[in-house]
Scaffold this motif. Structure first.
Motif, PDB file in Angstrom:
ATOM      1  N   GLY A  42       0.887  -1.405   0.221  1.00  0.00           N
ATOM      2  CA  GLY A  42       0.137  -0.053   0.146  1.00  0.00           C
ATOM      3  C   GLY A  42       0.506   0.872  -0.160  1.00  0.00           C
ATOM      4  O   GLY A  42       0.322   2.631  -0.103  1.00  0.00           O
ATOM      5  N   ILE A  43       2.110   1.046   0.208  1.00  0.00           N
ATOM      6  CA  ILE A  43       3.206   2.511   0.475  1.00  0.00           C
ATOM      7  C   ILE A  43       3.955   2.454  -0.585  1.00  0.00           C
ATOM      8  O   ILE A  43       4.729   0.948  -1.019  1.00  0.00           O
ATOM      9  CB  ILE A  43       3.869   2.229   1.819  1.00  0.00           C
ATOM     10  CG1 ILE A  43       2.763   2.399   3.070  1.00  0.00           C
ATOM     11  CG2 ILE A  43       4.620   3.767   1.600  1.00  0.00           C
ATOM     12  CD1 ILE A  43       3.256   2.312   3.782  1.00  0.00           C
ATOM     13  N   PRO A  44       3.844   3.390  -2.728  1.00  0.00           N
ATOM     14  CA  PRO A  44       4.570   3.190  -3.541  1.00  0.00           C
ATOM     15  C   PRO A  44       6.770   2.776  -2.407  1.00  0.00           C
ATOM     16  O   PRO A  44       6.910   4.052  -1.681  1.00  0.00           O
ATOM     17  CB  PRO A  44       4.425   4.744  -3.655  1.00  0.00           C
ATOM     18  CG  PRO A  44       3.361   4.802  -3.152  1.00  0.00           C
ATOM     19  CD  PRO A  44       3.136   4.240  -1.944  1.00  0.00           C
ATOM     20  N   GLU A  45       7.306   2.518  -3.594  1.00  0.00           N
ATOM     21  CA  GLU A  45       8.611   3.141  -3.756  1.00  0.00           C
ATOM     22  C   GLU A  45       9.173   3.773  -3.332  1.00  0.00           C
ATOM     23  O   GLU A  45       9.962   4.482  -2.350  1.00  0.00           O
ATOM     24  CB  GLU A  45       9.097   2.264  -4.554  1.00  0.00           C
ATOM     25  CG  GLU A  45      10.016   1.823  -4.505  1.00  0.00           C
ATOM     26  CD  GLU A  45      10.649   0.706  -3.806  1.00  0.00           C
ATOM     27  OE1 GLU A  45      12.172   0.006  -3.739  1.00  0.00           O
ATOM     28  OE2 GLU A  45       9.394  -0.213  -3.779  1.00  0.00           O
ATOM     29  N   TYR A  46       8.466   5.453  -3.590  1.00  0.00           N
ATOM     30  CA  TYR A  46       9.414   5.992  -4.031  1.00  0.00           C
ATOM     31  C   TYR A  46       9.176   6.721  -2.282  1.00  0.00           C
ATOM     32  O   TYR A  46      10.095   8.432  -1.914  1.00  0.00           O
ATOM     33  CB  TYR A  46       8.947   7.826  -4.351  1.00  0.00           C
ATOM     34  CG  TYR A  46       7.059   7.533  -4.398  1.00  0.00           C
ATOM     35  CD1 TYR A  46       6.146   8.828  -3.543  1.00  0.00           C
ATOM     36  CD2 TYR A  46       5.998   7.144  -5.309  1.00  0.00           C
ATOM     37  CE1 TYR A  46       4.991   9.471  -2.798  1.00  0.00           C
ATOM     38  CE2 TYR A  46       4.866   7.674  -4.609  1.00  0.00           C
ATOM     39  CZ  TYR A  46       4.692   9.026  -3.744  1.00  0.00           C
ATOM     40  OH  TYR A  46       3.199   8.942  -3.391  1.00  0.00           O
ATOM     41  N   ARG A  47       8.189   6.152  -1.258  1.00  0.00           N
ATOM     42  CA  ARG A  47       7.891   6.128   0.111  1.00  0.00           C
ATOM     43  C   ARG A  47       8.916   5.723   1.079  1.00  0.00           C
ATOM     44  O   ARG A  47       9.565   5.952   1.695  1.00  0.00           O
ATOM     45  CB  ARG A  47       6.704   6.699   0.702  1.00  0.00           C
ATOM     46  CG  ARG A  47       5.668   8.062   0.245  1.00  0.00           C
ATOM     47  CD  ARG A  47       4.519   8.052   0.746  1.00  0.00           C
ATOM     48  NE  ARG A  47       4.258   8.091   2.164  1.00  0.00           N
ATOM     49  CZ  ARG A  47       3.421   7.742   3.289  1.00  0.00           C
ATOM     50  NH1 ARG A  47       2.274   7.157   2.301  1.00  0.00           N
ATOM     51  NH2 ARG A  47       3.507   7.020   3.964  1.00  0.00           N
ATOM     52  N   LEU A  48       9.288   3.674   0.755  1.00  0.00           N
ATOM     53  CA  LEU A  48       9.215   2.944   1.087  1.00  0.00           C
ATOM     54  C   LEU A  48       9.882   2.163   0.175  1.00  0.00           C
ATOM     55  O   LEU A  48       9.937   1.052   0.424  1.00  0.00           O
ATOM     56  CB  LEU A  48       8.578   2.553   2.092  1.00  0.00           C
ATOM     57  CG  LEU A  48       8.966   1.177   3.308  1.00  0.00           C
ATOM     58  CD1 LEU A  48       9.832   1.583   3.739  1.00  0.00           C
ATOM     59  CD2 LEU A  48       8.069   0.758   3.775  1.00  0.00           C
ATOM     60  N   PRO A  49      11.778   2.142   0.325  1.00  0.00           N
ATOM     61  CA  PRO A  49      11.713   0.778  -0.597  1.00  0.00           C
ATOM     62  C   PRO A  49      11.594  -0.361  -0.062  1.00  0.00           C
ATOM     63  O   PRO A  49      12.272  -0.218   0.855  1.00  0.00           O
ATOM     64  CB  PRO A  49      13.364   1.536  -0.589  1.00  0.00           C
ATOM     65  CG  PRO A  49      13.274   3.049   0.273  1.00  0.00           C
ATOM     66  CD  PRO A  49      12.387   3.360   0.598  1.00  0.00           C
ATOM     67  N   LYS A  50      11.612  -1.421  -0.553  1.00  0.00           N
ATOM     68  CA  LYS A  50      11.441  -2.597  -0.183  1.00  0.00           C
ATOM     69  C   LYS A  50      12.341  -2.938   0.396  1.00  0.00           C
ATOM     70  O   LYS A  50      12.167  -4.558   1.124  1.00  0.00           O
ATOM     71  CB  LYS A  50       9.985  -2.995  -1.155  1.00  0.00           C
ATOM     72  CG  LYS A  50       8.843  -2.535  -1.746  1.00  0.00           C
ATOM     73  CD  LYS A  50       8.010  -2.084  -0.335  1.00  0.00           C
ATOM     74  CE  LYS A  50       6.681  -1.297  -0.839  1.00  0.00           C
ATOM     75  NZ  LYS A  50       6.922   0.209  -1.060  1.00  0.00           N
ATOM     76  N   ASP A  51      13.677  -2.889  -0.465  1.00  0.00           N
ATOM     77  CA  ASP A  51      14.246  -3.717   0.113  1.00  0.00           C
ATOM     78  C   ASP A  51      14.963  -3.055   1.076  1.00  0.00           C
ATOM     79  O   ASP A  51      15.006  -4.007   1.831  1.00  0.00           O
ATOM     80  CB  ASP A  51      15.704  -3.473  -1.009  1.00  0.00           C
ATOM     81  CG  ASP A  51      15.552  -1.920  -1.359  1.00  0.00           C
ATOM     82  OD1 ASP A  51      15.499  -1.035  -0.879  1.00  0.00           O
ATOM     83  OD2 ASP A  51      17.639  -2.468  -2.137  1.00  0.00           O
ATOM     84  N   MET A  52      15.651  -2.072   1.525  1.00  0.00           N
ATOM     85  CA  MET A  52      15.242  -1.863   3.115  1.00  0.00           C
ATOM     86  C   MET A  52      14.236  -2.356   3.768  1.00  0.00           C
ATOM     87  O   MET A  52      15.014  -1.828   5.143  1.00  0.00           O
ATOM     88  CB  MET A  52      15.707   0.058   2.509  1.00  0.00           C
ATOM     89  CG  MET A  52      16.217   0.570   2.041  1.00  0.00           C
ATOM     90  SD  MET A  52      18.273   0.313   2.334  1.00  0.00           S
ATOM     91  CE  MET A  52      18.341   1.402   4.032  1.00  0.00           C
ATOM     92  N   MET A  53      13.064  -2.353   3.690  1.00  0.00           N
ATOM     93  CA  MET A  53      12.238  -2.545   4.634  1.00  0.00           C
ATOM     94  C   MET A  53      11.990  -4.725   4.467  1.00  0.00           C
ATOM     95  O   MET A  53      12.417  -4.540   5.676  1.00  0.00           O
ATOM     96  CB  MET A  53      10.599  -2.458   3.507  1.00  0.00           C
ATOM     97  CG  MET A  53       9.658  -2.716   4.289  1.00  0.00           C
ATOM     98  SD  MET A  53       7.893  -3.014   4.029  1.00  0.00           S
ATOM     99  CE  MET A  53       8.313  -4.260   2.391  1.00  0.00           C
ATOM    100  N   ASP A  54      12.371  -5.004   3.954  1.00  0.00           N
ATOM    101  CA  ASP A  54      13.166  -6.586   3.925  1.00  0.00           C
ATOM    102  C   ASP A  54      14.133  -6.422   5.367  1.00  0.00           C
ATOM    103  O   ASP A  54      14.289  -7.960   5.866  1.00  0.00           O
ATOM    104  CB  ASP A  54      13.038  -6.841   2.476  1.00  0.00           C
ATOM    105  CG  ASP A  54      11.553  -7.296   1.997  1.00  0.00           C
ATOM    106  OD1 ASP A  54      10.280  -7.322   3.038  1.00  0.00           O
ATOM    107  OD2 ASP A  54      11.905  -7.368   0.609  1.00  0.00           O
ATOM    108  N   ARG A  55      14.630  -5.976   5.389  1.00  0.00           N
ATOM    109  CA  ARG A  55      16.009  -5.624   5.730  1.00  0.00           C
ATOM    110  C   ARG A  55      15.572  -5.531   7.345  1.00  0.00           C
ATOM    111  O   ARG A  55      16.388  -6.237   8.132  1.00  0.00           O
ATOM    112  CB  ARG A  55      17.725  -4.708   5.581  1.00  0.00           C
ATOM    113  CG  ARG A  55      18.137  -5.123   4.506  1.00  0.00           C
ATOM    114  CD  ARG A  55      19.258  -3.567   4.345  1.00  0.00           C
ATOM    115  NE  ARG A  55      19.804  -3.917   2.836  1.00  0.00           N
ATOM    116  CZ  ARG A  55      21.131  -3.435   2.268  1.00  0.00           C
ATOM    117  NH1 ARG A  55      21.196  -2.098   3.148  1.00  0.00           N
ATOM    118  NH2 ARG A  55      21.177  -3.673   1.310  1.00  0.00           N
TER     119      ARG A  55
END
Length: 704
Positions: free
Chosen positions: A163-176
């Motif tokens: 629900g949150i676009p990549e420009y607000r939350l990079p998914k690779d960093m989120m996964d870390r």
């Protein structure tokens, strides 16, 4: 004679007396930012650590109540910043971005908030891998319980991922950061949905001792206008989901898109459509101030190119051959307040207008899919179609089944869901340990009550806010790169150092706080006036060692008695009459100008933190040993027992450079030189001889 110390009458009498004391206690135990944060992070604590460059320790402190400080640093709407008292001086502190920065520096080596407990043998099933479910799993795993998370999506994260676009939350960093949950031994089973692949009873049949439902809100609400089924009306949640998954989306360059709503999902759809090359109109039927999205989010949307229309209520979707060609609107004006306290929008007759478009994305709210629970589950729904639970311990009508996050409180922010997960974990842990759940509910209710707060005068000079470096607007066009470019370490330290450190140093050790909690005093019937109705005294920071804040004083006179009867200088007394009575110094002079001997005895007896010891920056004290006459006064007045007499030697003390120093009579004549020449460790012999005089430190603020 029989003395009764506990009874109902005495309890209520003490409670009333405490209320009277608190009625003019112009202070608070926690700073406003910490109170307004749903997770109640120790904000002054981690900001102080960041200011000192201790990034990993700051992240550890945050993770005691917030498991995902990096993610929330980018996505939290920051209610704490709206309460920041720094605004009384200049601008609020970038509180959220500070813990995001600290967490980012140690994502690959993240600290645990505390040591993980040994396994308890208890098993908890968590349905939903969103912020509430993962937060609950994180803290339960730390307490030694085995957790397994079930989720209907291919990957964990819930709305964080989809629900949150990549420009607000990079998914690779989120996964870390999410990996830190799995490292605690939590298991994940993806692509399974409750109500389709398993039922609630199946989880208990598998041996789980408790179940936590965190199924989120994945259903979009209807606009309830004609033409809503036309081709070109796009589900907002599905639109964002498909974009994250890399699937084709029904928005392309050159399209005319209208996004309807005023929340975060609205602007996520708006700004995503802009990056796809569309011309975008964002409409809302109330005022801009009524939008639930942050002012920063709205301003960024406008700066990136959306055309914002407020006080515009959609009437019907215009269509030709079953396809969207526009929307008809009617202007509104503000009417009387509704149940939420906001002024109800009232249509203005004859104000209709049309916006031509080929795509409509309604983002007017989200709801829970009630089909996931059948009648046999024993779990009931509220009239708002959320899961019915005890509001304080989060247990549903079925024992052992708890719920939290959006499915329990309705569509909410990420930080609210995380707070729900944290509290849910505490409640489930208590349940697994066999505690009385009614007592758990009472305890959590008391902890979560909001206290009265005042705008207490700050003591910091103006210091410009360090702005987060942002990706320029012209570079955001057709780009989903992260827009927050991040602080440098020295920038983060400078911004964190702006914190006023509003936390009371006596919190946790304050007798007034202790007895107020024991007597259930979260609310005060005598404390309902305006801040101007209460005393607002200046804090005395002139003394080198003792800080005096009369606003916290409850006139117990313990400092008066210990200073007069035990120590002798007589620095305090009672002054004024009636409501204006206050413990102060003679003629209200600064404590520095009294006969205070800096013994700290008044600090030791103060029950509220009105008197506190200042932080000392000295590494050693200067004194002249050859002038000592062995009167023993220093031993008598030292409240910490740092000085003492010994039977064998004239004077002994601990040298902070590493060795104990013991002086005998024949050493005293040349004591200073003796210390430097004979007793200091190697490498310290070039230190100057200790000065025979002790000079008072200059006046300074609490945290200088």
């Amino acid at each position: 004679m029989r003395v009764t110390t506990t009874s109902d009458d005495l309890f209520h009498l003490r409670r009333t007396n405490l209320e009277l004391m608190l009625s003019d206690h112009n202070a608070y135990c926690q700073p406003p930012c910490q109170v307004d944060c749903p997770t109640h992070i120790d904000i002054p604590g981690y900001l102080e650590l960041i200011a000192q460059g201790e990034m990993k320790e700051a992240a550890r402190l945050v993770k005691e109540v917030l498991p995902f400080p990096y993610i929330l640093g980018l996505t939290c709407p920051a209610p704490c910043q709206q309460a920041c008292r720094r605004t009384l001086v200049d601008e609020e502190i970038a509180i959220c971005r500070m813990h995001g920065h600290a967490a980012e520096t140690c994502l690959l080596d993240a600290p645990l908030p505390y040591v993980q407990d040994p396994p308890t043998g208890k098993k908890v099933a968590i349905v939903g891998a969103g912020p509430a479910g993962l937060s609950c799993a994180y803290y339960l795993a730390l307490r030694g319980h085995y957790c397994k998370v079930f989720d209907m999506q291919p990957q964990a994260g819930g709305m964080l991922r989809y629900g949150i676009p990549e420009y607000r939350l990079p998914k690779d960093m989120m996964d870390r950061e999410l990996d830190q949950v799995w490292q605690l031994g939590v298991d994940l089973q993806s692509n399974v949905k409750m109500g389709r692949d398993f039922e609630l009873n199946d989880l208990f049949a598998q041996g789980f001792d408790a179940v936590y439902l965190a199924i989120g809100c994945w259903t979009s609400k209807s606009m309830r206008v004609p033409g809503e089924d036309a081709e070109g009306v796009v589900n907002a949640i599905r639109f964002l989901y498909d974009k994250v998954e890399g699937k084709p989306v029904p928005v392309k360059e050159g399209d005319e898109v209208v996004v309807i709503g005023g929340g975060f999902t609205t602007f996520d759809c708006t700004r995503t459509s802009l990056r796809l090359g569309a011309t975008v109109h964002t409409t809302y039927y109330r005022t801009r101030a009524d939008m639930t999205a942050t002012a920063e989010e709205i301003e960024d949307g406008i700066a990136e190119g959306t055309h914002l229309q407020v006080r515009s209520a959609q009437q019907r979707i215009l269509e030709e051959n079953g396809k969207v060609v526009g929307i008809e609107y009617q202007r509104t004006k503000q009417g009387e307040p509704d149940a939420s306290g906001r002024r109800r929008p009232v249509p203005i007759p004859g104000s209709e207008f049309t916006i031509a478009c080929d795509t409509v994305i309604p983002a007017v709210g989200q709801a829970v899919d009630t089909k996931v629970l059948d009648d046999a589950s024993g779990v009931k729904w509220t009239k708002w179609k959320t899961i019915q639970t005890n509001p304080h311990n989060f247990m549903s009508d079925r024992e052992g089944v708890f719920a939290g996050g959006d499915c329990q409180i309705g569509a909410s922010t990420i930080i609210e869901s995380v707070a729900q997960g944290k509290l849910g974990a505490r409640s489930i842990h208590s349940y697994l340990m066999g505690e009385d759940m009614s007592e758990v509910a009472r305890r959590l209710e008391l902890e979560e009550r909001r206290p009265d707060l005042f705008d207490i005068v700050p003591y910091k000079p103006v210091e410009p806010k360090v702005k987060m470096p942002m990706l320029p607007y012209e570079k955001r066009e057709k780009s989903f790169a992260l827009i927050e470019m991040g602080y440098l370490k020295e920038q983060a330290q400078r911004e964190a150092a702006r914190c006023l450190q509003c936390a009371c140093p006596a919190a946790g050790q304050c007798d007034l706080q202790k007895y107020s909690i024991e007597h259930g005093l979260a609310d005060n019937r005598f404390h309902d006036g305006e801040p101007s109705d209460y005393h607002d005294y200046d804090t005395d920071l002139s003394h080198s060692f003792i800080l005096r804040d009369p606003n916290k004083c409850i006139n117990c006179t313990q400092c008066v008695r210990v200073c007069h009867d035990v120590i002798g200088p007589d620095c305090y007394g009672m002054f004024g009459k009636g409501f204006n009575t206050i413990v102060s110094t003679p003629f209200n002079v600064s404590l520095h100008d009294t006969d205070c001997v800096s013994c700290g005895a008044c600090v030791q007896v103060c029950p509220t933190g009105s008197l506190m010891m200042a932080e000392r920056s000295l590494s050693r004290y200067s004194f002249a040993l050859d002038r000592c006459i062995f009167c023993g006064d220093c031993v008598e007045v030292c409240p910490h027992g740092a000085l003492g007499e010994t039977p064998n030697f004239e004077l002994s003390f601990f040298n902070r450079f590493g060795e104990d120093v013991t002086l005998e009579k024949n050493d005293l004549a040349n004591a200073p030189n003796y210390l430097v020449r004979q007793r200091l460790p190697r490498g310290k012999k070039d230190l100057p001889v200790m000065s025979p005089l002790v000079r008072p430190l200059p006046a300074r603020s609490i945290r200088d």
